[in-house]
Design a protein around this motif. Sequence first.
Motif, PDB file in Angstrom:
ATOM      1  N   LEU A   1       0.831  -1.202   0.000  1.00 49.25           N
ATOM      2  CA  LEU A   1       0.000   0.000   0.000  1.00 49.25           C
ATOM      3  C   LEU A   1       0.870   1.259   0.000  1.00 49.25           C
ATOM      4  O   LEU A   1       0.583   2.246  -0.687  1.00 49.25           O
ATOM      5  CB  LEU A   1      -0.912  -0.009   1.231  1.00 49.25           C
ATOM      6  CG  LEU A   1      -1.889   1.145   1.371  1.00 49.25           C
ATOM      7  CD1 LEU A   1      -2.833   1.208   0.180  1.00 49.25           C
ATOM      8  CD2 LEU A   1      -2.693   1.012   2.660  1.00 49.25           C
TER       9      LEU A   1
ATOM     10  N   GLU B   1       1.991   1.731  -3.458  1.00 48.43           N
ATOM     11  CA  GLU B   1       0.878   2.236  -4.276  1.00 48.43           C
ATOM     12  C   GLU B   1       0.677   3.738  -4.050  1.00 48.43           C
ATOM     13  O   GLU B   1       0.414   4.492  -4.977  1.00 48.43           O
ATOM     14  CB  GLU B   1      -0.436   1.512  -3.918  1.00 48.43           C
ATOM     15  CG  GLU B   1      -0.524   0.087  -4.414  1.00 48.43           C
ATOM     16  CD  GLU B   1      -0.855  -0.013  -5.906  1.00 48.43           C
ATOM     17  OE1 GLU B   1      -1.170   1.018  -6.517  1.00 48.43           O
ATOM     18  OE2 GLU B   1      -0.778  -1.137  -6.438  1.00 48.43           O
ATOM     19  N   TYR B   2       0.792   4.140  -2.777  1.00 48.52           N
ATOM     20  CA  TYR B   2       0.600   5.547  -2.421  1.00 48.52           C
ATOM     21  C   TYR B   2       1.674   6.415  -3.092  1.00 48.52           C
ATOM     22  O   TYR B   2       1.384   7.441  -3.710  1.00 48.52           O
ATOM     23  CB  TYR B   2       0.659   5.705  -0.906  1.00 48.52           C
ATOM     24  CG  TYR B   2       0.542   7.137  -0.421  1.00 48.52           C
ATOM     25  CD1 TYR B   2      -0.667   7.808  -0.428  1.00 48.52           C
ATOM     26  CD2 TYR B   2       1.670   7.817   0.047  1.00 48.52           C
ATOM     27  CE1 TYR B   2      -0.769   9.122   0.006  1.00 48.52           C
ATOM     28  CE2 TYR B   2       1.577   9.127   0.492  1.00 48.52           C
ATOM     29  CZ  TYR B   2       0.356   9.779   0.477  1.00 48.52           C
ATOM     30  OH  TYR B   2       0.259  11.072   0.909  1.00 48.52           O
TER      31      TYR B   2
ATOM     32  N   GLN C   1       3.439   5.695  -5.687  1.00 51.14           N
ATOM     33  CA  GLN C   1       3.204   5.638  -7.127  1.00 51.14           C
ATOM     34  C   GLN C   1       2.104   6.640  -7.518  1.00 51.14           C
ATOM     35  O   GLN C   1       2.231   7.373  -8.495  1.00 51.14           O
ATOM     36  CB  GLN C   1       2.780   4.202  -7.494  1.00 51.14           C
ATOM     37  CG  GLN C   1       2.793   3.904  -8.968  1.00 51.14           C
ATOM     38  CD  GLN C   1       4.176   4.112  -9.564  1.00 51.14           C
ATOM     39  OE1 GLN C   1       5.192   3.821  -8.927  1.00 51.14           O
ATOM     40  NE2 GLN C   1       4.228   4.650 -10.771  1.00 51.14           N
ATOM     41  N   ALA C   2       1.029   6.644  -6.717  1.00 49.62           N
ATOM     42  CA  ALA C   2      -0.101   7.544  -7.011  1.00 49.62           C
ATOM     43  C   ALA C   2       0.357   9.006  -6.941  1.00 49.62           C
ATOM     44  O   ALA C   2       0.024   9.808  -7.809  1.00 49.62           O
ATOM     45  CB  ALA C   2      -1.244   7.291  -6.038  1.00 49.62           C
TER      46      ALA C   2
ATOM     47  N   PHE D   1      -5.830   3.792  -6.777  1.00 52.35           N
ATOM     48  CA  PHE D   1      -5.407   3.800  -5.377  1.00 52.35           C
ATOM     49  C   PHE D   1      -6.527   3.341  -4.449  1.00 52.35           C
ATOM     50  O   PHE D   1      -6.290   2.562  -3.521  1.00 52.35           O
ATOM     51  CB  PHE D   1      -4.912   5.188  -4.945  1.00 52.35           C
ATOM     52  CG  PHE D   1      -4.459   5.194  -3.513  1.00 52.35           C
ATOM     53  CD1 PHE D   1      -3.219   4.686  -3.164  1.00 52.35           C
ATOM     54  CD2 PHE D   1      -5.302   5.652  -2.504  1.00 52.35           C
ATOM     55  CE1 PHE D   1      -2.806   4.639  -1.833  1.00 52.35           C
ATOM     56  CE2 PHE D   1      -4.904   5.606  -1.176  1.00 52.35           C
ATOM     57  CZ  PHE D   1      -3.652   5.102  -0.844  1.00 52.35           C
TER      58      PHE D   1
ATOM     59  N   ALA E   1      -6.709  -0.376  -4.628  1.00 55.81           N
ATOM     60  CA  ALA E   1      -5.530  -0.969  -3.984  1.00 55.81           C
ATOM     61  C   ALA E   1      -5.683  -0.908  -2.459  1.00 55.81           C
ATOM     62  O   ALA E   1      -5.367  -1.862  -1.741  1.00 55.81           O
ATOM     63  CB  ALA E   1      -4.269  -0.241  -4.419  1.00 55.81           C
TER      64      ALA E   1
ATOM     65  N   GLU F   1      -5.924  -4.184  -0.185  1.00 54.57           N
ATOM     66  CA  GLU F   1      -4.856  -4.418   0.797  1.00 54.57           C
ATOM     67  C   GLU F   1      -5.437  -4.588   2.198  1.00 54.57           C
ATOM     68  O   GLU F   1      -4.926  -5.354   3.007  1.00 54.57           O
ATOM     69  CB  GLU F   1      -3.882  -3.230   0.745  1.00 54.57           C
ATOM     70  CG  GLU F   1      -2.606  -3.416   1.502  1.00 54.57           C
ATOM     71  CD  GLU F   1      -1.728  -4.537   0.971  1.00 54.57           C
ATOM     72  OE1 GLU F   1      -1.058  -5.176   1.792  1.00 54.57           O
ATOM     73  OE2 GLU F   1      -1.726  -4.784  -0.255  1.00 54.57           O
TER      74      GLU F   1
ATOM     75  N   SER G   1      -6.722  -2.359 -13.726  1.00 59.90           N
ATOM     76  CA  SER G   1      -6.386  -0.931 -13.596  1.00 59.90           C
ATOM     77  C   SER G   1      -6.397  -0.225 -14.941  1.00 59.90           C
ATOM     78  O   SER G   1      -5.590   0.673 -15.174  1.00 59.90           O
ATOM     79  CB  SER G   1      -5.007  -0.737 -12.948  1.00 59.90           C
ATOM     80  OG  SER G   1      -4.985  -1.300 -11.684  1.00 59.90           O
TER      81      SER G   1
END
Lengths: 201, 242
Positions: free
Chosen positions: B115, B118-119, B121-122, B139, B142, B146, B202
């Motif tokens: 996570l 992912e954060y 990346q976002a 996000f 995800a 998660e 996605s």
Amino acid sequence: MSSASSTLDELTQALRCLPGVGPKSAQRMAFHLLHRDRQGAERLLLSLAQALEHLRHCDQCNNFTEQAVCELCSSGNRDARLLCVLESPADMLMMEQTHAYQGLYYVLMGRLSPLDGIGPQEIGFDRLIQRACNGSTEEVILATNFTAEGEATAHALGVLLRAKGLRVSRIARGIPVGGELEYVDSGTLAQALLERRPATN
Amino acid sequence: MTSERSIVYQEEAFVLHGIPWKETSMIVEVLTAHHGRVPLVAKGVRRPRSALRGLLQPFQPLMINWFGQGELRTLRTAEWQGGIPLLQGHALFCGFYLNELLMLLLKRDDPHEALFLEYKQALKKLTHVELFEPVLRVFELALLRELGYAPSLEHEVVSGEPVDPHRTYRFDPENGAVQWNGSTGPDVVKFKGKTLLDMAKSNYDDPGTLAQGKQLMRILLSHQLGHQDLHSRRIIQELLLS
Ligand SMILES: [Zn+2]
């Protein structure tokens, strides 16, 4: 009938409305005012009552004043074409200290803070928009802080004010005056690089 | 004295939210890869000359050390990492929205390394994409996955069959996709099979997927949030309407 302890409790509780004052500090303040500085307590009482009764927000700039329109706004020797938007009265004092600005101000008394639920309505964006659209303003200078929240506030205001046909600018950020690169923090340096401008010739 | 074990060194972190604390300090909630969301006291950080003052801003990767045993631990150092330009304009509001989701749905001290990535990346995407919505949808999903709150998008619940892109489904937030039985009504929200499959990959290139995906994520999120309001969502809407 109120006992001594409940009167004291009430005072301690009341002091806790101040920012950053927890139960311990509130108790310390209460004891100090009652025991060590009763004169100070009297003065506090009077000035607080005075301020509550006489201070209000200026119709023009939203800063605290005793009149409908504050001295600065009604002085007549400021450039009414410029309107500088700030977060707090303290920011305005700093701005005045620069002696570099002759325009008028608008003090938001806060900033957008989405996670705290403070949005355009809570800040009163509409009052600023109204003020900026009074006909004499040509350029609005957004001087909110360079924090995430200050930037978000500046962005949102920029969009709204531009839609009203106003020219909008944002104060610049970068290396402080007298700053040496070696000692500037990396975040500031990185941003100064991103926001570089053509060198003068 | 703090014991050796209660010290955390060199952990990558993002500030999610900060609130003033006592006269000169702040409590910052940070998101980290290996310790999840942690509340830290940043002592003296509101003093005018504090070195950390400008540093503890959201959306910027930091390298931090902290110590302490209780729920509220103490930030010792923070260093600016760089690598993600500052969010600008509308992207800032998207960033606040992600932070609010994490504050509301991720419990403290519950580490989710995937996570965290992912954060990050976002945030990186928010600095340069033209369309913010797909970044938010990816996000959101995800996050729910998660935390174990997202049912499968690729299989029908009753039959266990793979979702057919050409069929129509309803989506039950607890169990997942159910084949639509032709019923209509104010609370029957239908989704194309293709939407569910696109979301699982996605892929939001199809404007139809983007529109339906927003609807589905809203249903799934409000199921988890209950009556809690998302301030940032309301504020974004207020700004768009004004
Ligand atoms: Zn005024």
